[in-house]
Every structure is written in C-alpha cells, then in structure tokens.
Design a protein around this motif. Structure first.
Motif, mmCIF file in Angstrom:
data_model
loop_
_atom_site.group_PDB
_atom_site.id
_atom_site.type_symbol
_atom_site.label_atom_id
_atom_site.label_comp_id
_atom_site.label_asym_id
_atom_site.label_seq_id
_atom_site.Cartn_x
_atom_site.Cartn_y
_atom_site.Cartn_z
ATOM 1 N N LYS A 163 5.917 15.343 -0.447
ATOM 2 C CA LYS A 163 4.541 15.041 -0.064
ATOM 3 C C LYS A 163 4.617 13.698 0.812
ATOM 4 O O LYS A 163 3.968 13.809 1.739
ATOM 5 C CB LYS A 163 3.747 14.828 -1.249
ATOM 6 C CG LYS A 163 2.284 14.500 -0.770
ATOM 7 C CD LYS A 163 1.429 14.534 -2.270
ATOM 8 C CE LYS A 163 -0.096 14.361 -1.658
ATOM 9 N NZ LYS A 163 -0.853 14.429 -2.836
ATOM 10 N N VAL A 164 5.548 12.868 0.604
ATOM 11 C CA VAL A 164 5.516 11.472 1.316
ATOM 12 C C VAL A 164 6.611 11.461 2.093
ATOM 13 O O VAL A 164 6.807 10.207 2.942
ATOM 14 C CB VAL A 164 5.487 10.244 0.288
ATOM 15 C CG1 VAL A 164 4.241 10.138 -0.622
ATOM 16 C CG2 VAL A 164 6.581 10.031 -0.510
ATOM 17 N N HIS A 165 7.627 12.375 2.273
ATOM 18 C CA HIS A 165 8.565 12.578 3.399
ATOM 19 C C HIS A 165 9.505 11.457 3.019
ATOM 20 O O HIS A 165 9.977 10.805 4.116
ATOM 21 C CB HIS A 165 7.866 12.451 4.868
ATOM 22 C CG HIS A 165 7.064 13.415 4.867
ATOM 23 N ND1 HIS A 165 7.126 14.842 4.942
ATOM 24 C CD2 HIS A 165 5.425 13.268 5.207
ATOM 25 C CE1 HIS A 165 5.955 15.434 5.222
ATOM 26 N NE2 HIS A 165 5.065 14.439 5.344
ATOM 27 N N GLN A 205 -6.671 4.840 -11.304
ATOM 28 C CA GLN A 205 -7.834 4.897 -10.761
ATOM 29 C C GLN A 205 -8.112 3.723 -9.988
ATOM 30 O O GLN A 205 -8.609 3.974 -8.953
ATOM 31 C CB GLN A 205 -8.645 4.311 -12.282
ATOM 32 C CG GLN A 205 -10.188 4.206 -12.072
ATOM 33 C CD GLN A 205 -11.076 3.957 -13.297
ATOM 34 O OE1 GLN A 205 -10.563 3.883 -14.603
ATOM 35 N NE2 GLN A 205 -12.319 3.581 -13.210
ATOM 36 N N HIS A 206 -7.474 2.459 -10.300
ATOM 37 C CA HIS A 206 -7.522 1.659 -9.138
ATOM 38 C C HIS A 206 -6.730 1.886 -7.741
ATOM 39 O O HIS A 206 -7.380 1.464 -6.776
ATOM 40 C CB HIS A 206 -6.806 0.313 -9.907
ATOM 41 C CG HIS A 206 -7.755 -0.303 -11.060
ATOM 42 N ND1 HIS A 206 -8.999 -0.776 -10.759
ATOM 43 C CD2 HIS A 206 -7.462 -0.626 -12.166
ATOM 44 C CE1 HIS A 206 -9.409 -1.408 -11.912
ATOM 45 N NE2 HIS A 206 -8.404 -1.219 -12.925
ATOM 46 N N ALA A 207 -5.593 2.381 -7.844
ATOM 47 C CA ALA A 207 -4.974 2.770 -6.696
ATOM 48 C C ALA A 207 -5.694 3.782 -5.615
ATOM 49 O O ALA A 207 -5.686 3.524 -4.462
ATOM 50 C CB ALA A 207 -3.478 3.438 -7.177
ATOM 51 N N PHE A 221 0.893 -1.320 -0.152
ATOM 52 C CA PHE A 221 0.119 -0.129 0.146
ATOM 53 C C PHE A 221 0.931 1.193 0.058
ATOM 54 O O PHE A 221 0.443 2.448 -0.623
ATOM 55 C CB PHE A 221 -0.970 -0.006 1.164
ATOM 56 C CG PHE A 221 -2.003 -1.168 1.233
ATOM 57 C CD1 PHE A 221 -2.757 -1.333 0.065
ATOM 58 C CD2 PHE A 221 -2.063 -1.970 2.273
ATOM 59 C CE1 PHE A 221 -3.548 -2.344 -0.062
ATOM 60 C CE2 PHE A 221 -2.943 -2.873 2.274
ATOM 61 C CZ PHE A 221 -3.870 -3.271 1.043
ATOM 62 N N SER A 222 2.131 1.143 0.505
ATOM 63 C CA SER A 222 3.053 2.466 0.743
ATOM 64 C C SER A 222 3.314 2.765 -0.646
ATOM 65 O O SER A 222 3.433 3.931 -0.947
ATOM 66 C CB SER A 222 4.201 2.161 1.629
ATOM 67 O OG SER A 222 4.803 1.039 1.126
ATOM 68 N N THR A 223 3.696 1.710 -1.508
ATOM 69 C CA THR A 223 4.120 1.777 -2.736
ATOM 70 C C THR A 223 2.823 2.407 -3.610
ATOM 71 O O THR A 223 3.018 3.432 -4.442
ATOM 72 C CB THR A 223 4.382 0.590 -3.553
ATOM 73 O OG1 THR A 223 5.705 0.126 -3.060
ATOM 74 C CG2 THR A 223 5.050 0.843 -5.060
ATOM 75 N N LEU A 224 1.917 2.208 -3.519
ATOM 76 C CA LEU A 224 0.573 2.872 -3.861
ATOM 77 C C LEU A 224 0.435 4.206 -3.756
ATOM 78 O O LEU A 224 0.129 5.281 -4.700
ATOM 79 C CB LEU A 224 -0.806 1.948 -3.705
ATOM 80 C CG LEU A 224 -0.996 0.667 -4.483
ATOM 81 C CD1 LEU A 224 -2.392 -0.029 -4.078
ATOM 82 C CD2 LEU A 224 -0.610 0.657 -6.119
ATOM 83 N N ARG A 225 0.759 4.621 -2.518
ATOM 84 C CA ARG A 225 0.616 5.942 -2.210
ATOM 85 C C ARG A 225 1.796 6.776 -2.719
ATOM 86 O O ARG A 225 1.459 8.117 -3.408
ATOM 87 C CB ARG A 225 0.635 6.015 -0.804
ATOM 88 C CG ARG A 225 -0.561 5.503 0.283
ATOM 89 C CD ARG A 225 -0.341 5.837 1.715
ATOM 90 N NE ARG A 225 -1.647 5.114 2.623
ATOM 91 C CZ ARG A 225 -2.657 5.581 2.430
ATOM 92 N NH1 ARG A 225 -3.159 6.564 1.738
ATOM 93 N NH2 ARG A 225 -3.568 4.752 3.163
ATOM 94 N N ALA A 233 14.698 7.441 -3.151
ATOM 95 C CA ALA A 233 13.908 6.283 -2.635
ATOM 96 C C ALA A 233 12.599 6.065 -3.384
ATOM 97 O O ALA A 233 11.848 5.158 -3.886
ATOM 98 C CB ALA A 233 13.413 6.287 -1.220
ATOM 99 N N VAL A 234 11.900 7.378 -3.765
ATOM 100 C CA VAL A 234 10.702 7.519 -4.542
ATOM 101 C C VAL A 234 11.018 6.817 -5.969
ATOM 102 O O VAL A 234 10.137 6.078 -6.551
ATOM 103 C CB VAL A 234 10.206 8.927 -4.743
ATOM 104 C CG1 VAL A 234 9.109 9.158 -5.701
ATOM 105 C CG2 VAL A 234 9.860 9.245 -3.295
#
Length: 296
Positions: free
Chosen positions: A27-29, A69-71, A6-10, A34-35
């Motif tokens: 935004k994701v700190h 859309q799915h994420a 879920f963290s990857t989807l975010r 890493a992103v």
C-alpha cells in the motif's frame, strides 16, 4: 517518545488497516523490511508494543488502538492543510478519498466522477466500494473525505444531504410463477428462494428486517450482473434497484416487477465529517453533487 515523522504514522496506519506488514508494504510502496523496521522503531520510541504478531499477520494492542485514533486525526488534518494550500496554486490540485456503496457505483456515481475529473484533472481520486456501515465508519475516523451510503443506515454525527434515490424491484426468471405480474407485495415473494446481497449490506438488512427473518437466501453475490445472470439461470429471485436491472432485462430471460411497498423507494446520502472541515477538493466535489437541499 521521540518526535514522530508523518511518514511513519502513515505506515503505522497502513499496517493497522491491512492487518499485515506485506499488505502495508504494498500500500505504501516500500519493502517489507523497511516497513518492519519503521514499526519496530516506533514501538521502541513509544515504549509500548503496538501490534501482536501472529501467523496470519498482526493485530493492534490497546496501545496501538490509542495511537491509531490520534494518528488518523493527525493525518486527516495534514492532508486537509495540504489540500487547502493547493487552492492557491493555478488549477485545483490535491487528493479526494471517496467511499461508496455499490448501488451508487453501478448507477450514477461514475457519471458524476467523470464530469468532476474533466473539470479538475489534477485532483487524484481514490475510490473504494464498501457497505454502508463501512462507509460511515471510514468517514467518521478520517479514512475517507466523503461517503455515499443508504440513508437508512445510522449516521449520527455526520453532515449529510440527499444525493439520489432509487426504486427497488423484484427480479424473477421469465418463466417464474410471478413473472406475469406487473407488481408484487414483498410477502408474496417469501416462499421462493432468494439470491441476496453480501451479508451486512444495507439492502439485505432491509429485506431481512421486513421479512421478519423469513427470507430464504440461497446465494450471496456482490455483482449486480452476476445477480441477474443467476436469476436468468433460475437459481432464485431477488430484489435490486430497478434502474440497474432494466438494461439486463433486455438481454436476459428475467422480469423486473414493481415492489409494491412504501420502503421500496430508497434515499441515498452523501456525508462528510463536517461541512466546515472539508478540504478544497472535497468541497468542490460536494458542490458538484449537491442538490438544492441544505445540509442537515
């Protein structure tokens, strides 16, 4: 495709919304490296390129649009589940994402937020100021739990109900030819240069529609205070909610004239994706705002 975290989807959603790795990292700190690695690994796992890289950032490929859309739907459901579970712990906790037009933010929403926050100090509120169309789009795709927007903006598919109403007025300099009137018809203002709201805003769209595109806009400003200051300096006239204009009229050389039109009274709605699918904090906040009128 490997099992997704879920963290990857975010992170993926953040990159899609920010249009850049650096913006998403902030935004994701996380560090940009890493992103970048998470996105590279996600593309390798999915077997498809999700972003097009270019000098100014990134943009979604068709595969990226499909995943987005799915994420968003998956993350919306996860956030909803976590928020619902919080109601079984002492004191309401969770996150509440609200998008609102500037009119509500400048007039009555801060008071409602203050009352709600005092009653529920453990609910984290994320607040964004957007145009009505952006608010509605954000609620539809799950980026926001609750949206506050002009009722005149198409909002098919959302559960909505009345929140507030306001009255538009014409704001002119104190020495303007119209300044001596108590009220004015909109057509009588069209010969003068206007200070307008940002392009795409619901109020500007309303004025353009009722002027048959004859409105002569010299400047576009977002801030109501700056708007009044520019009228004070004689740079043009404009239309604003009367409730917001009144405090500025006391300290500036401006006059607020009643706009003698049936459409000058505007309704402002609160909307959500559905009444049943709201998280516990969203349900509580809507209950706090809600008028006696039933959802429609």
């Amino acid at each position: 495709m490997k099992q997704l975290e879920f963290s990857t989807l975010r992170i993926f959603v953040a990159v899609a919304e920010e249009g850049s790795l650096s913006g998403a990292a902030e935004k994701v700190h996380l560090a940009i490296a890493a992103v970048s690695k998470r996105i590279t690994d996600l593309e390798a796992s999915s077997g498809a390129a999700l972003f097009l890289r270019h000098a100014r950032g990134v943009s979604l490929t068709p595969a990226g649009h499909a995943l987005l859309q799915h994420a968003r739907e998956i993350l919306f459901r996860i956030d909803q589940m976590q928020s619902d579970l919080h109601q079984y712990t002492p004191g309401m906790k969770g996150q509440l994402r609200i998008a609102s037009i500037g009119t509500a933010l400048s007039q009555f929403l801060p008071t409602d937020l203050s009352h709600f926050s005092r009653a529920h100090p453990n609910v984290v509120i994320e607040l964004s100021e957007l145009r009505s169309t952006e608010v509605i789009d954000g609620v539809r795709d799950g980026r926001f739990d609750i949206g506050i927007f002009a009722a005149t903006t198409p909002h098919d598919g959302l559960a909505t109900y009345p929140y507030h109403s306001d009255e538009l007025c014409v704001v002119v300099p104190g020495d303007h030819p119209l300044a001596g009137r108590a009220s004015v018809r909109f057509v009588d203002t069209l010969e003068y240069p206007y200070i307008g709201q940002p392009l795409g805003s619901s109020l500007l769209n309303t004025l353009l529609a009722h002027s048959a595109m004859r409105l002569k806009v010299r400047f576009h400003v977002r801030s109501g205070h700056i708007f009044c200051r520019m009228v004070h300096e004689g740079l043009g006239i404009g239309v604003m909610p009367a409730q917001f204009t009144q405090p500025h009229a006391a300290s500036m050389n401006i006059r607020a004239l009643r706009l003698d039109e049936s459409w000058a009274r505007r309704e402002i709605y609160v909307g959500a994706r559905s009444e049943q699918g709201l998280s516990a904090p969203a349900q509580e906040f809507i209950g706090h705002l809600r008028t006696p009128d039933a959802m429609r």
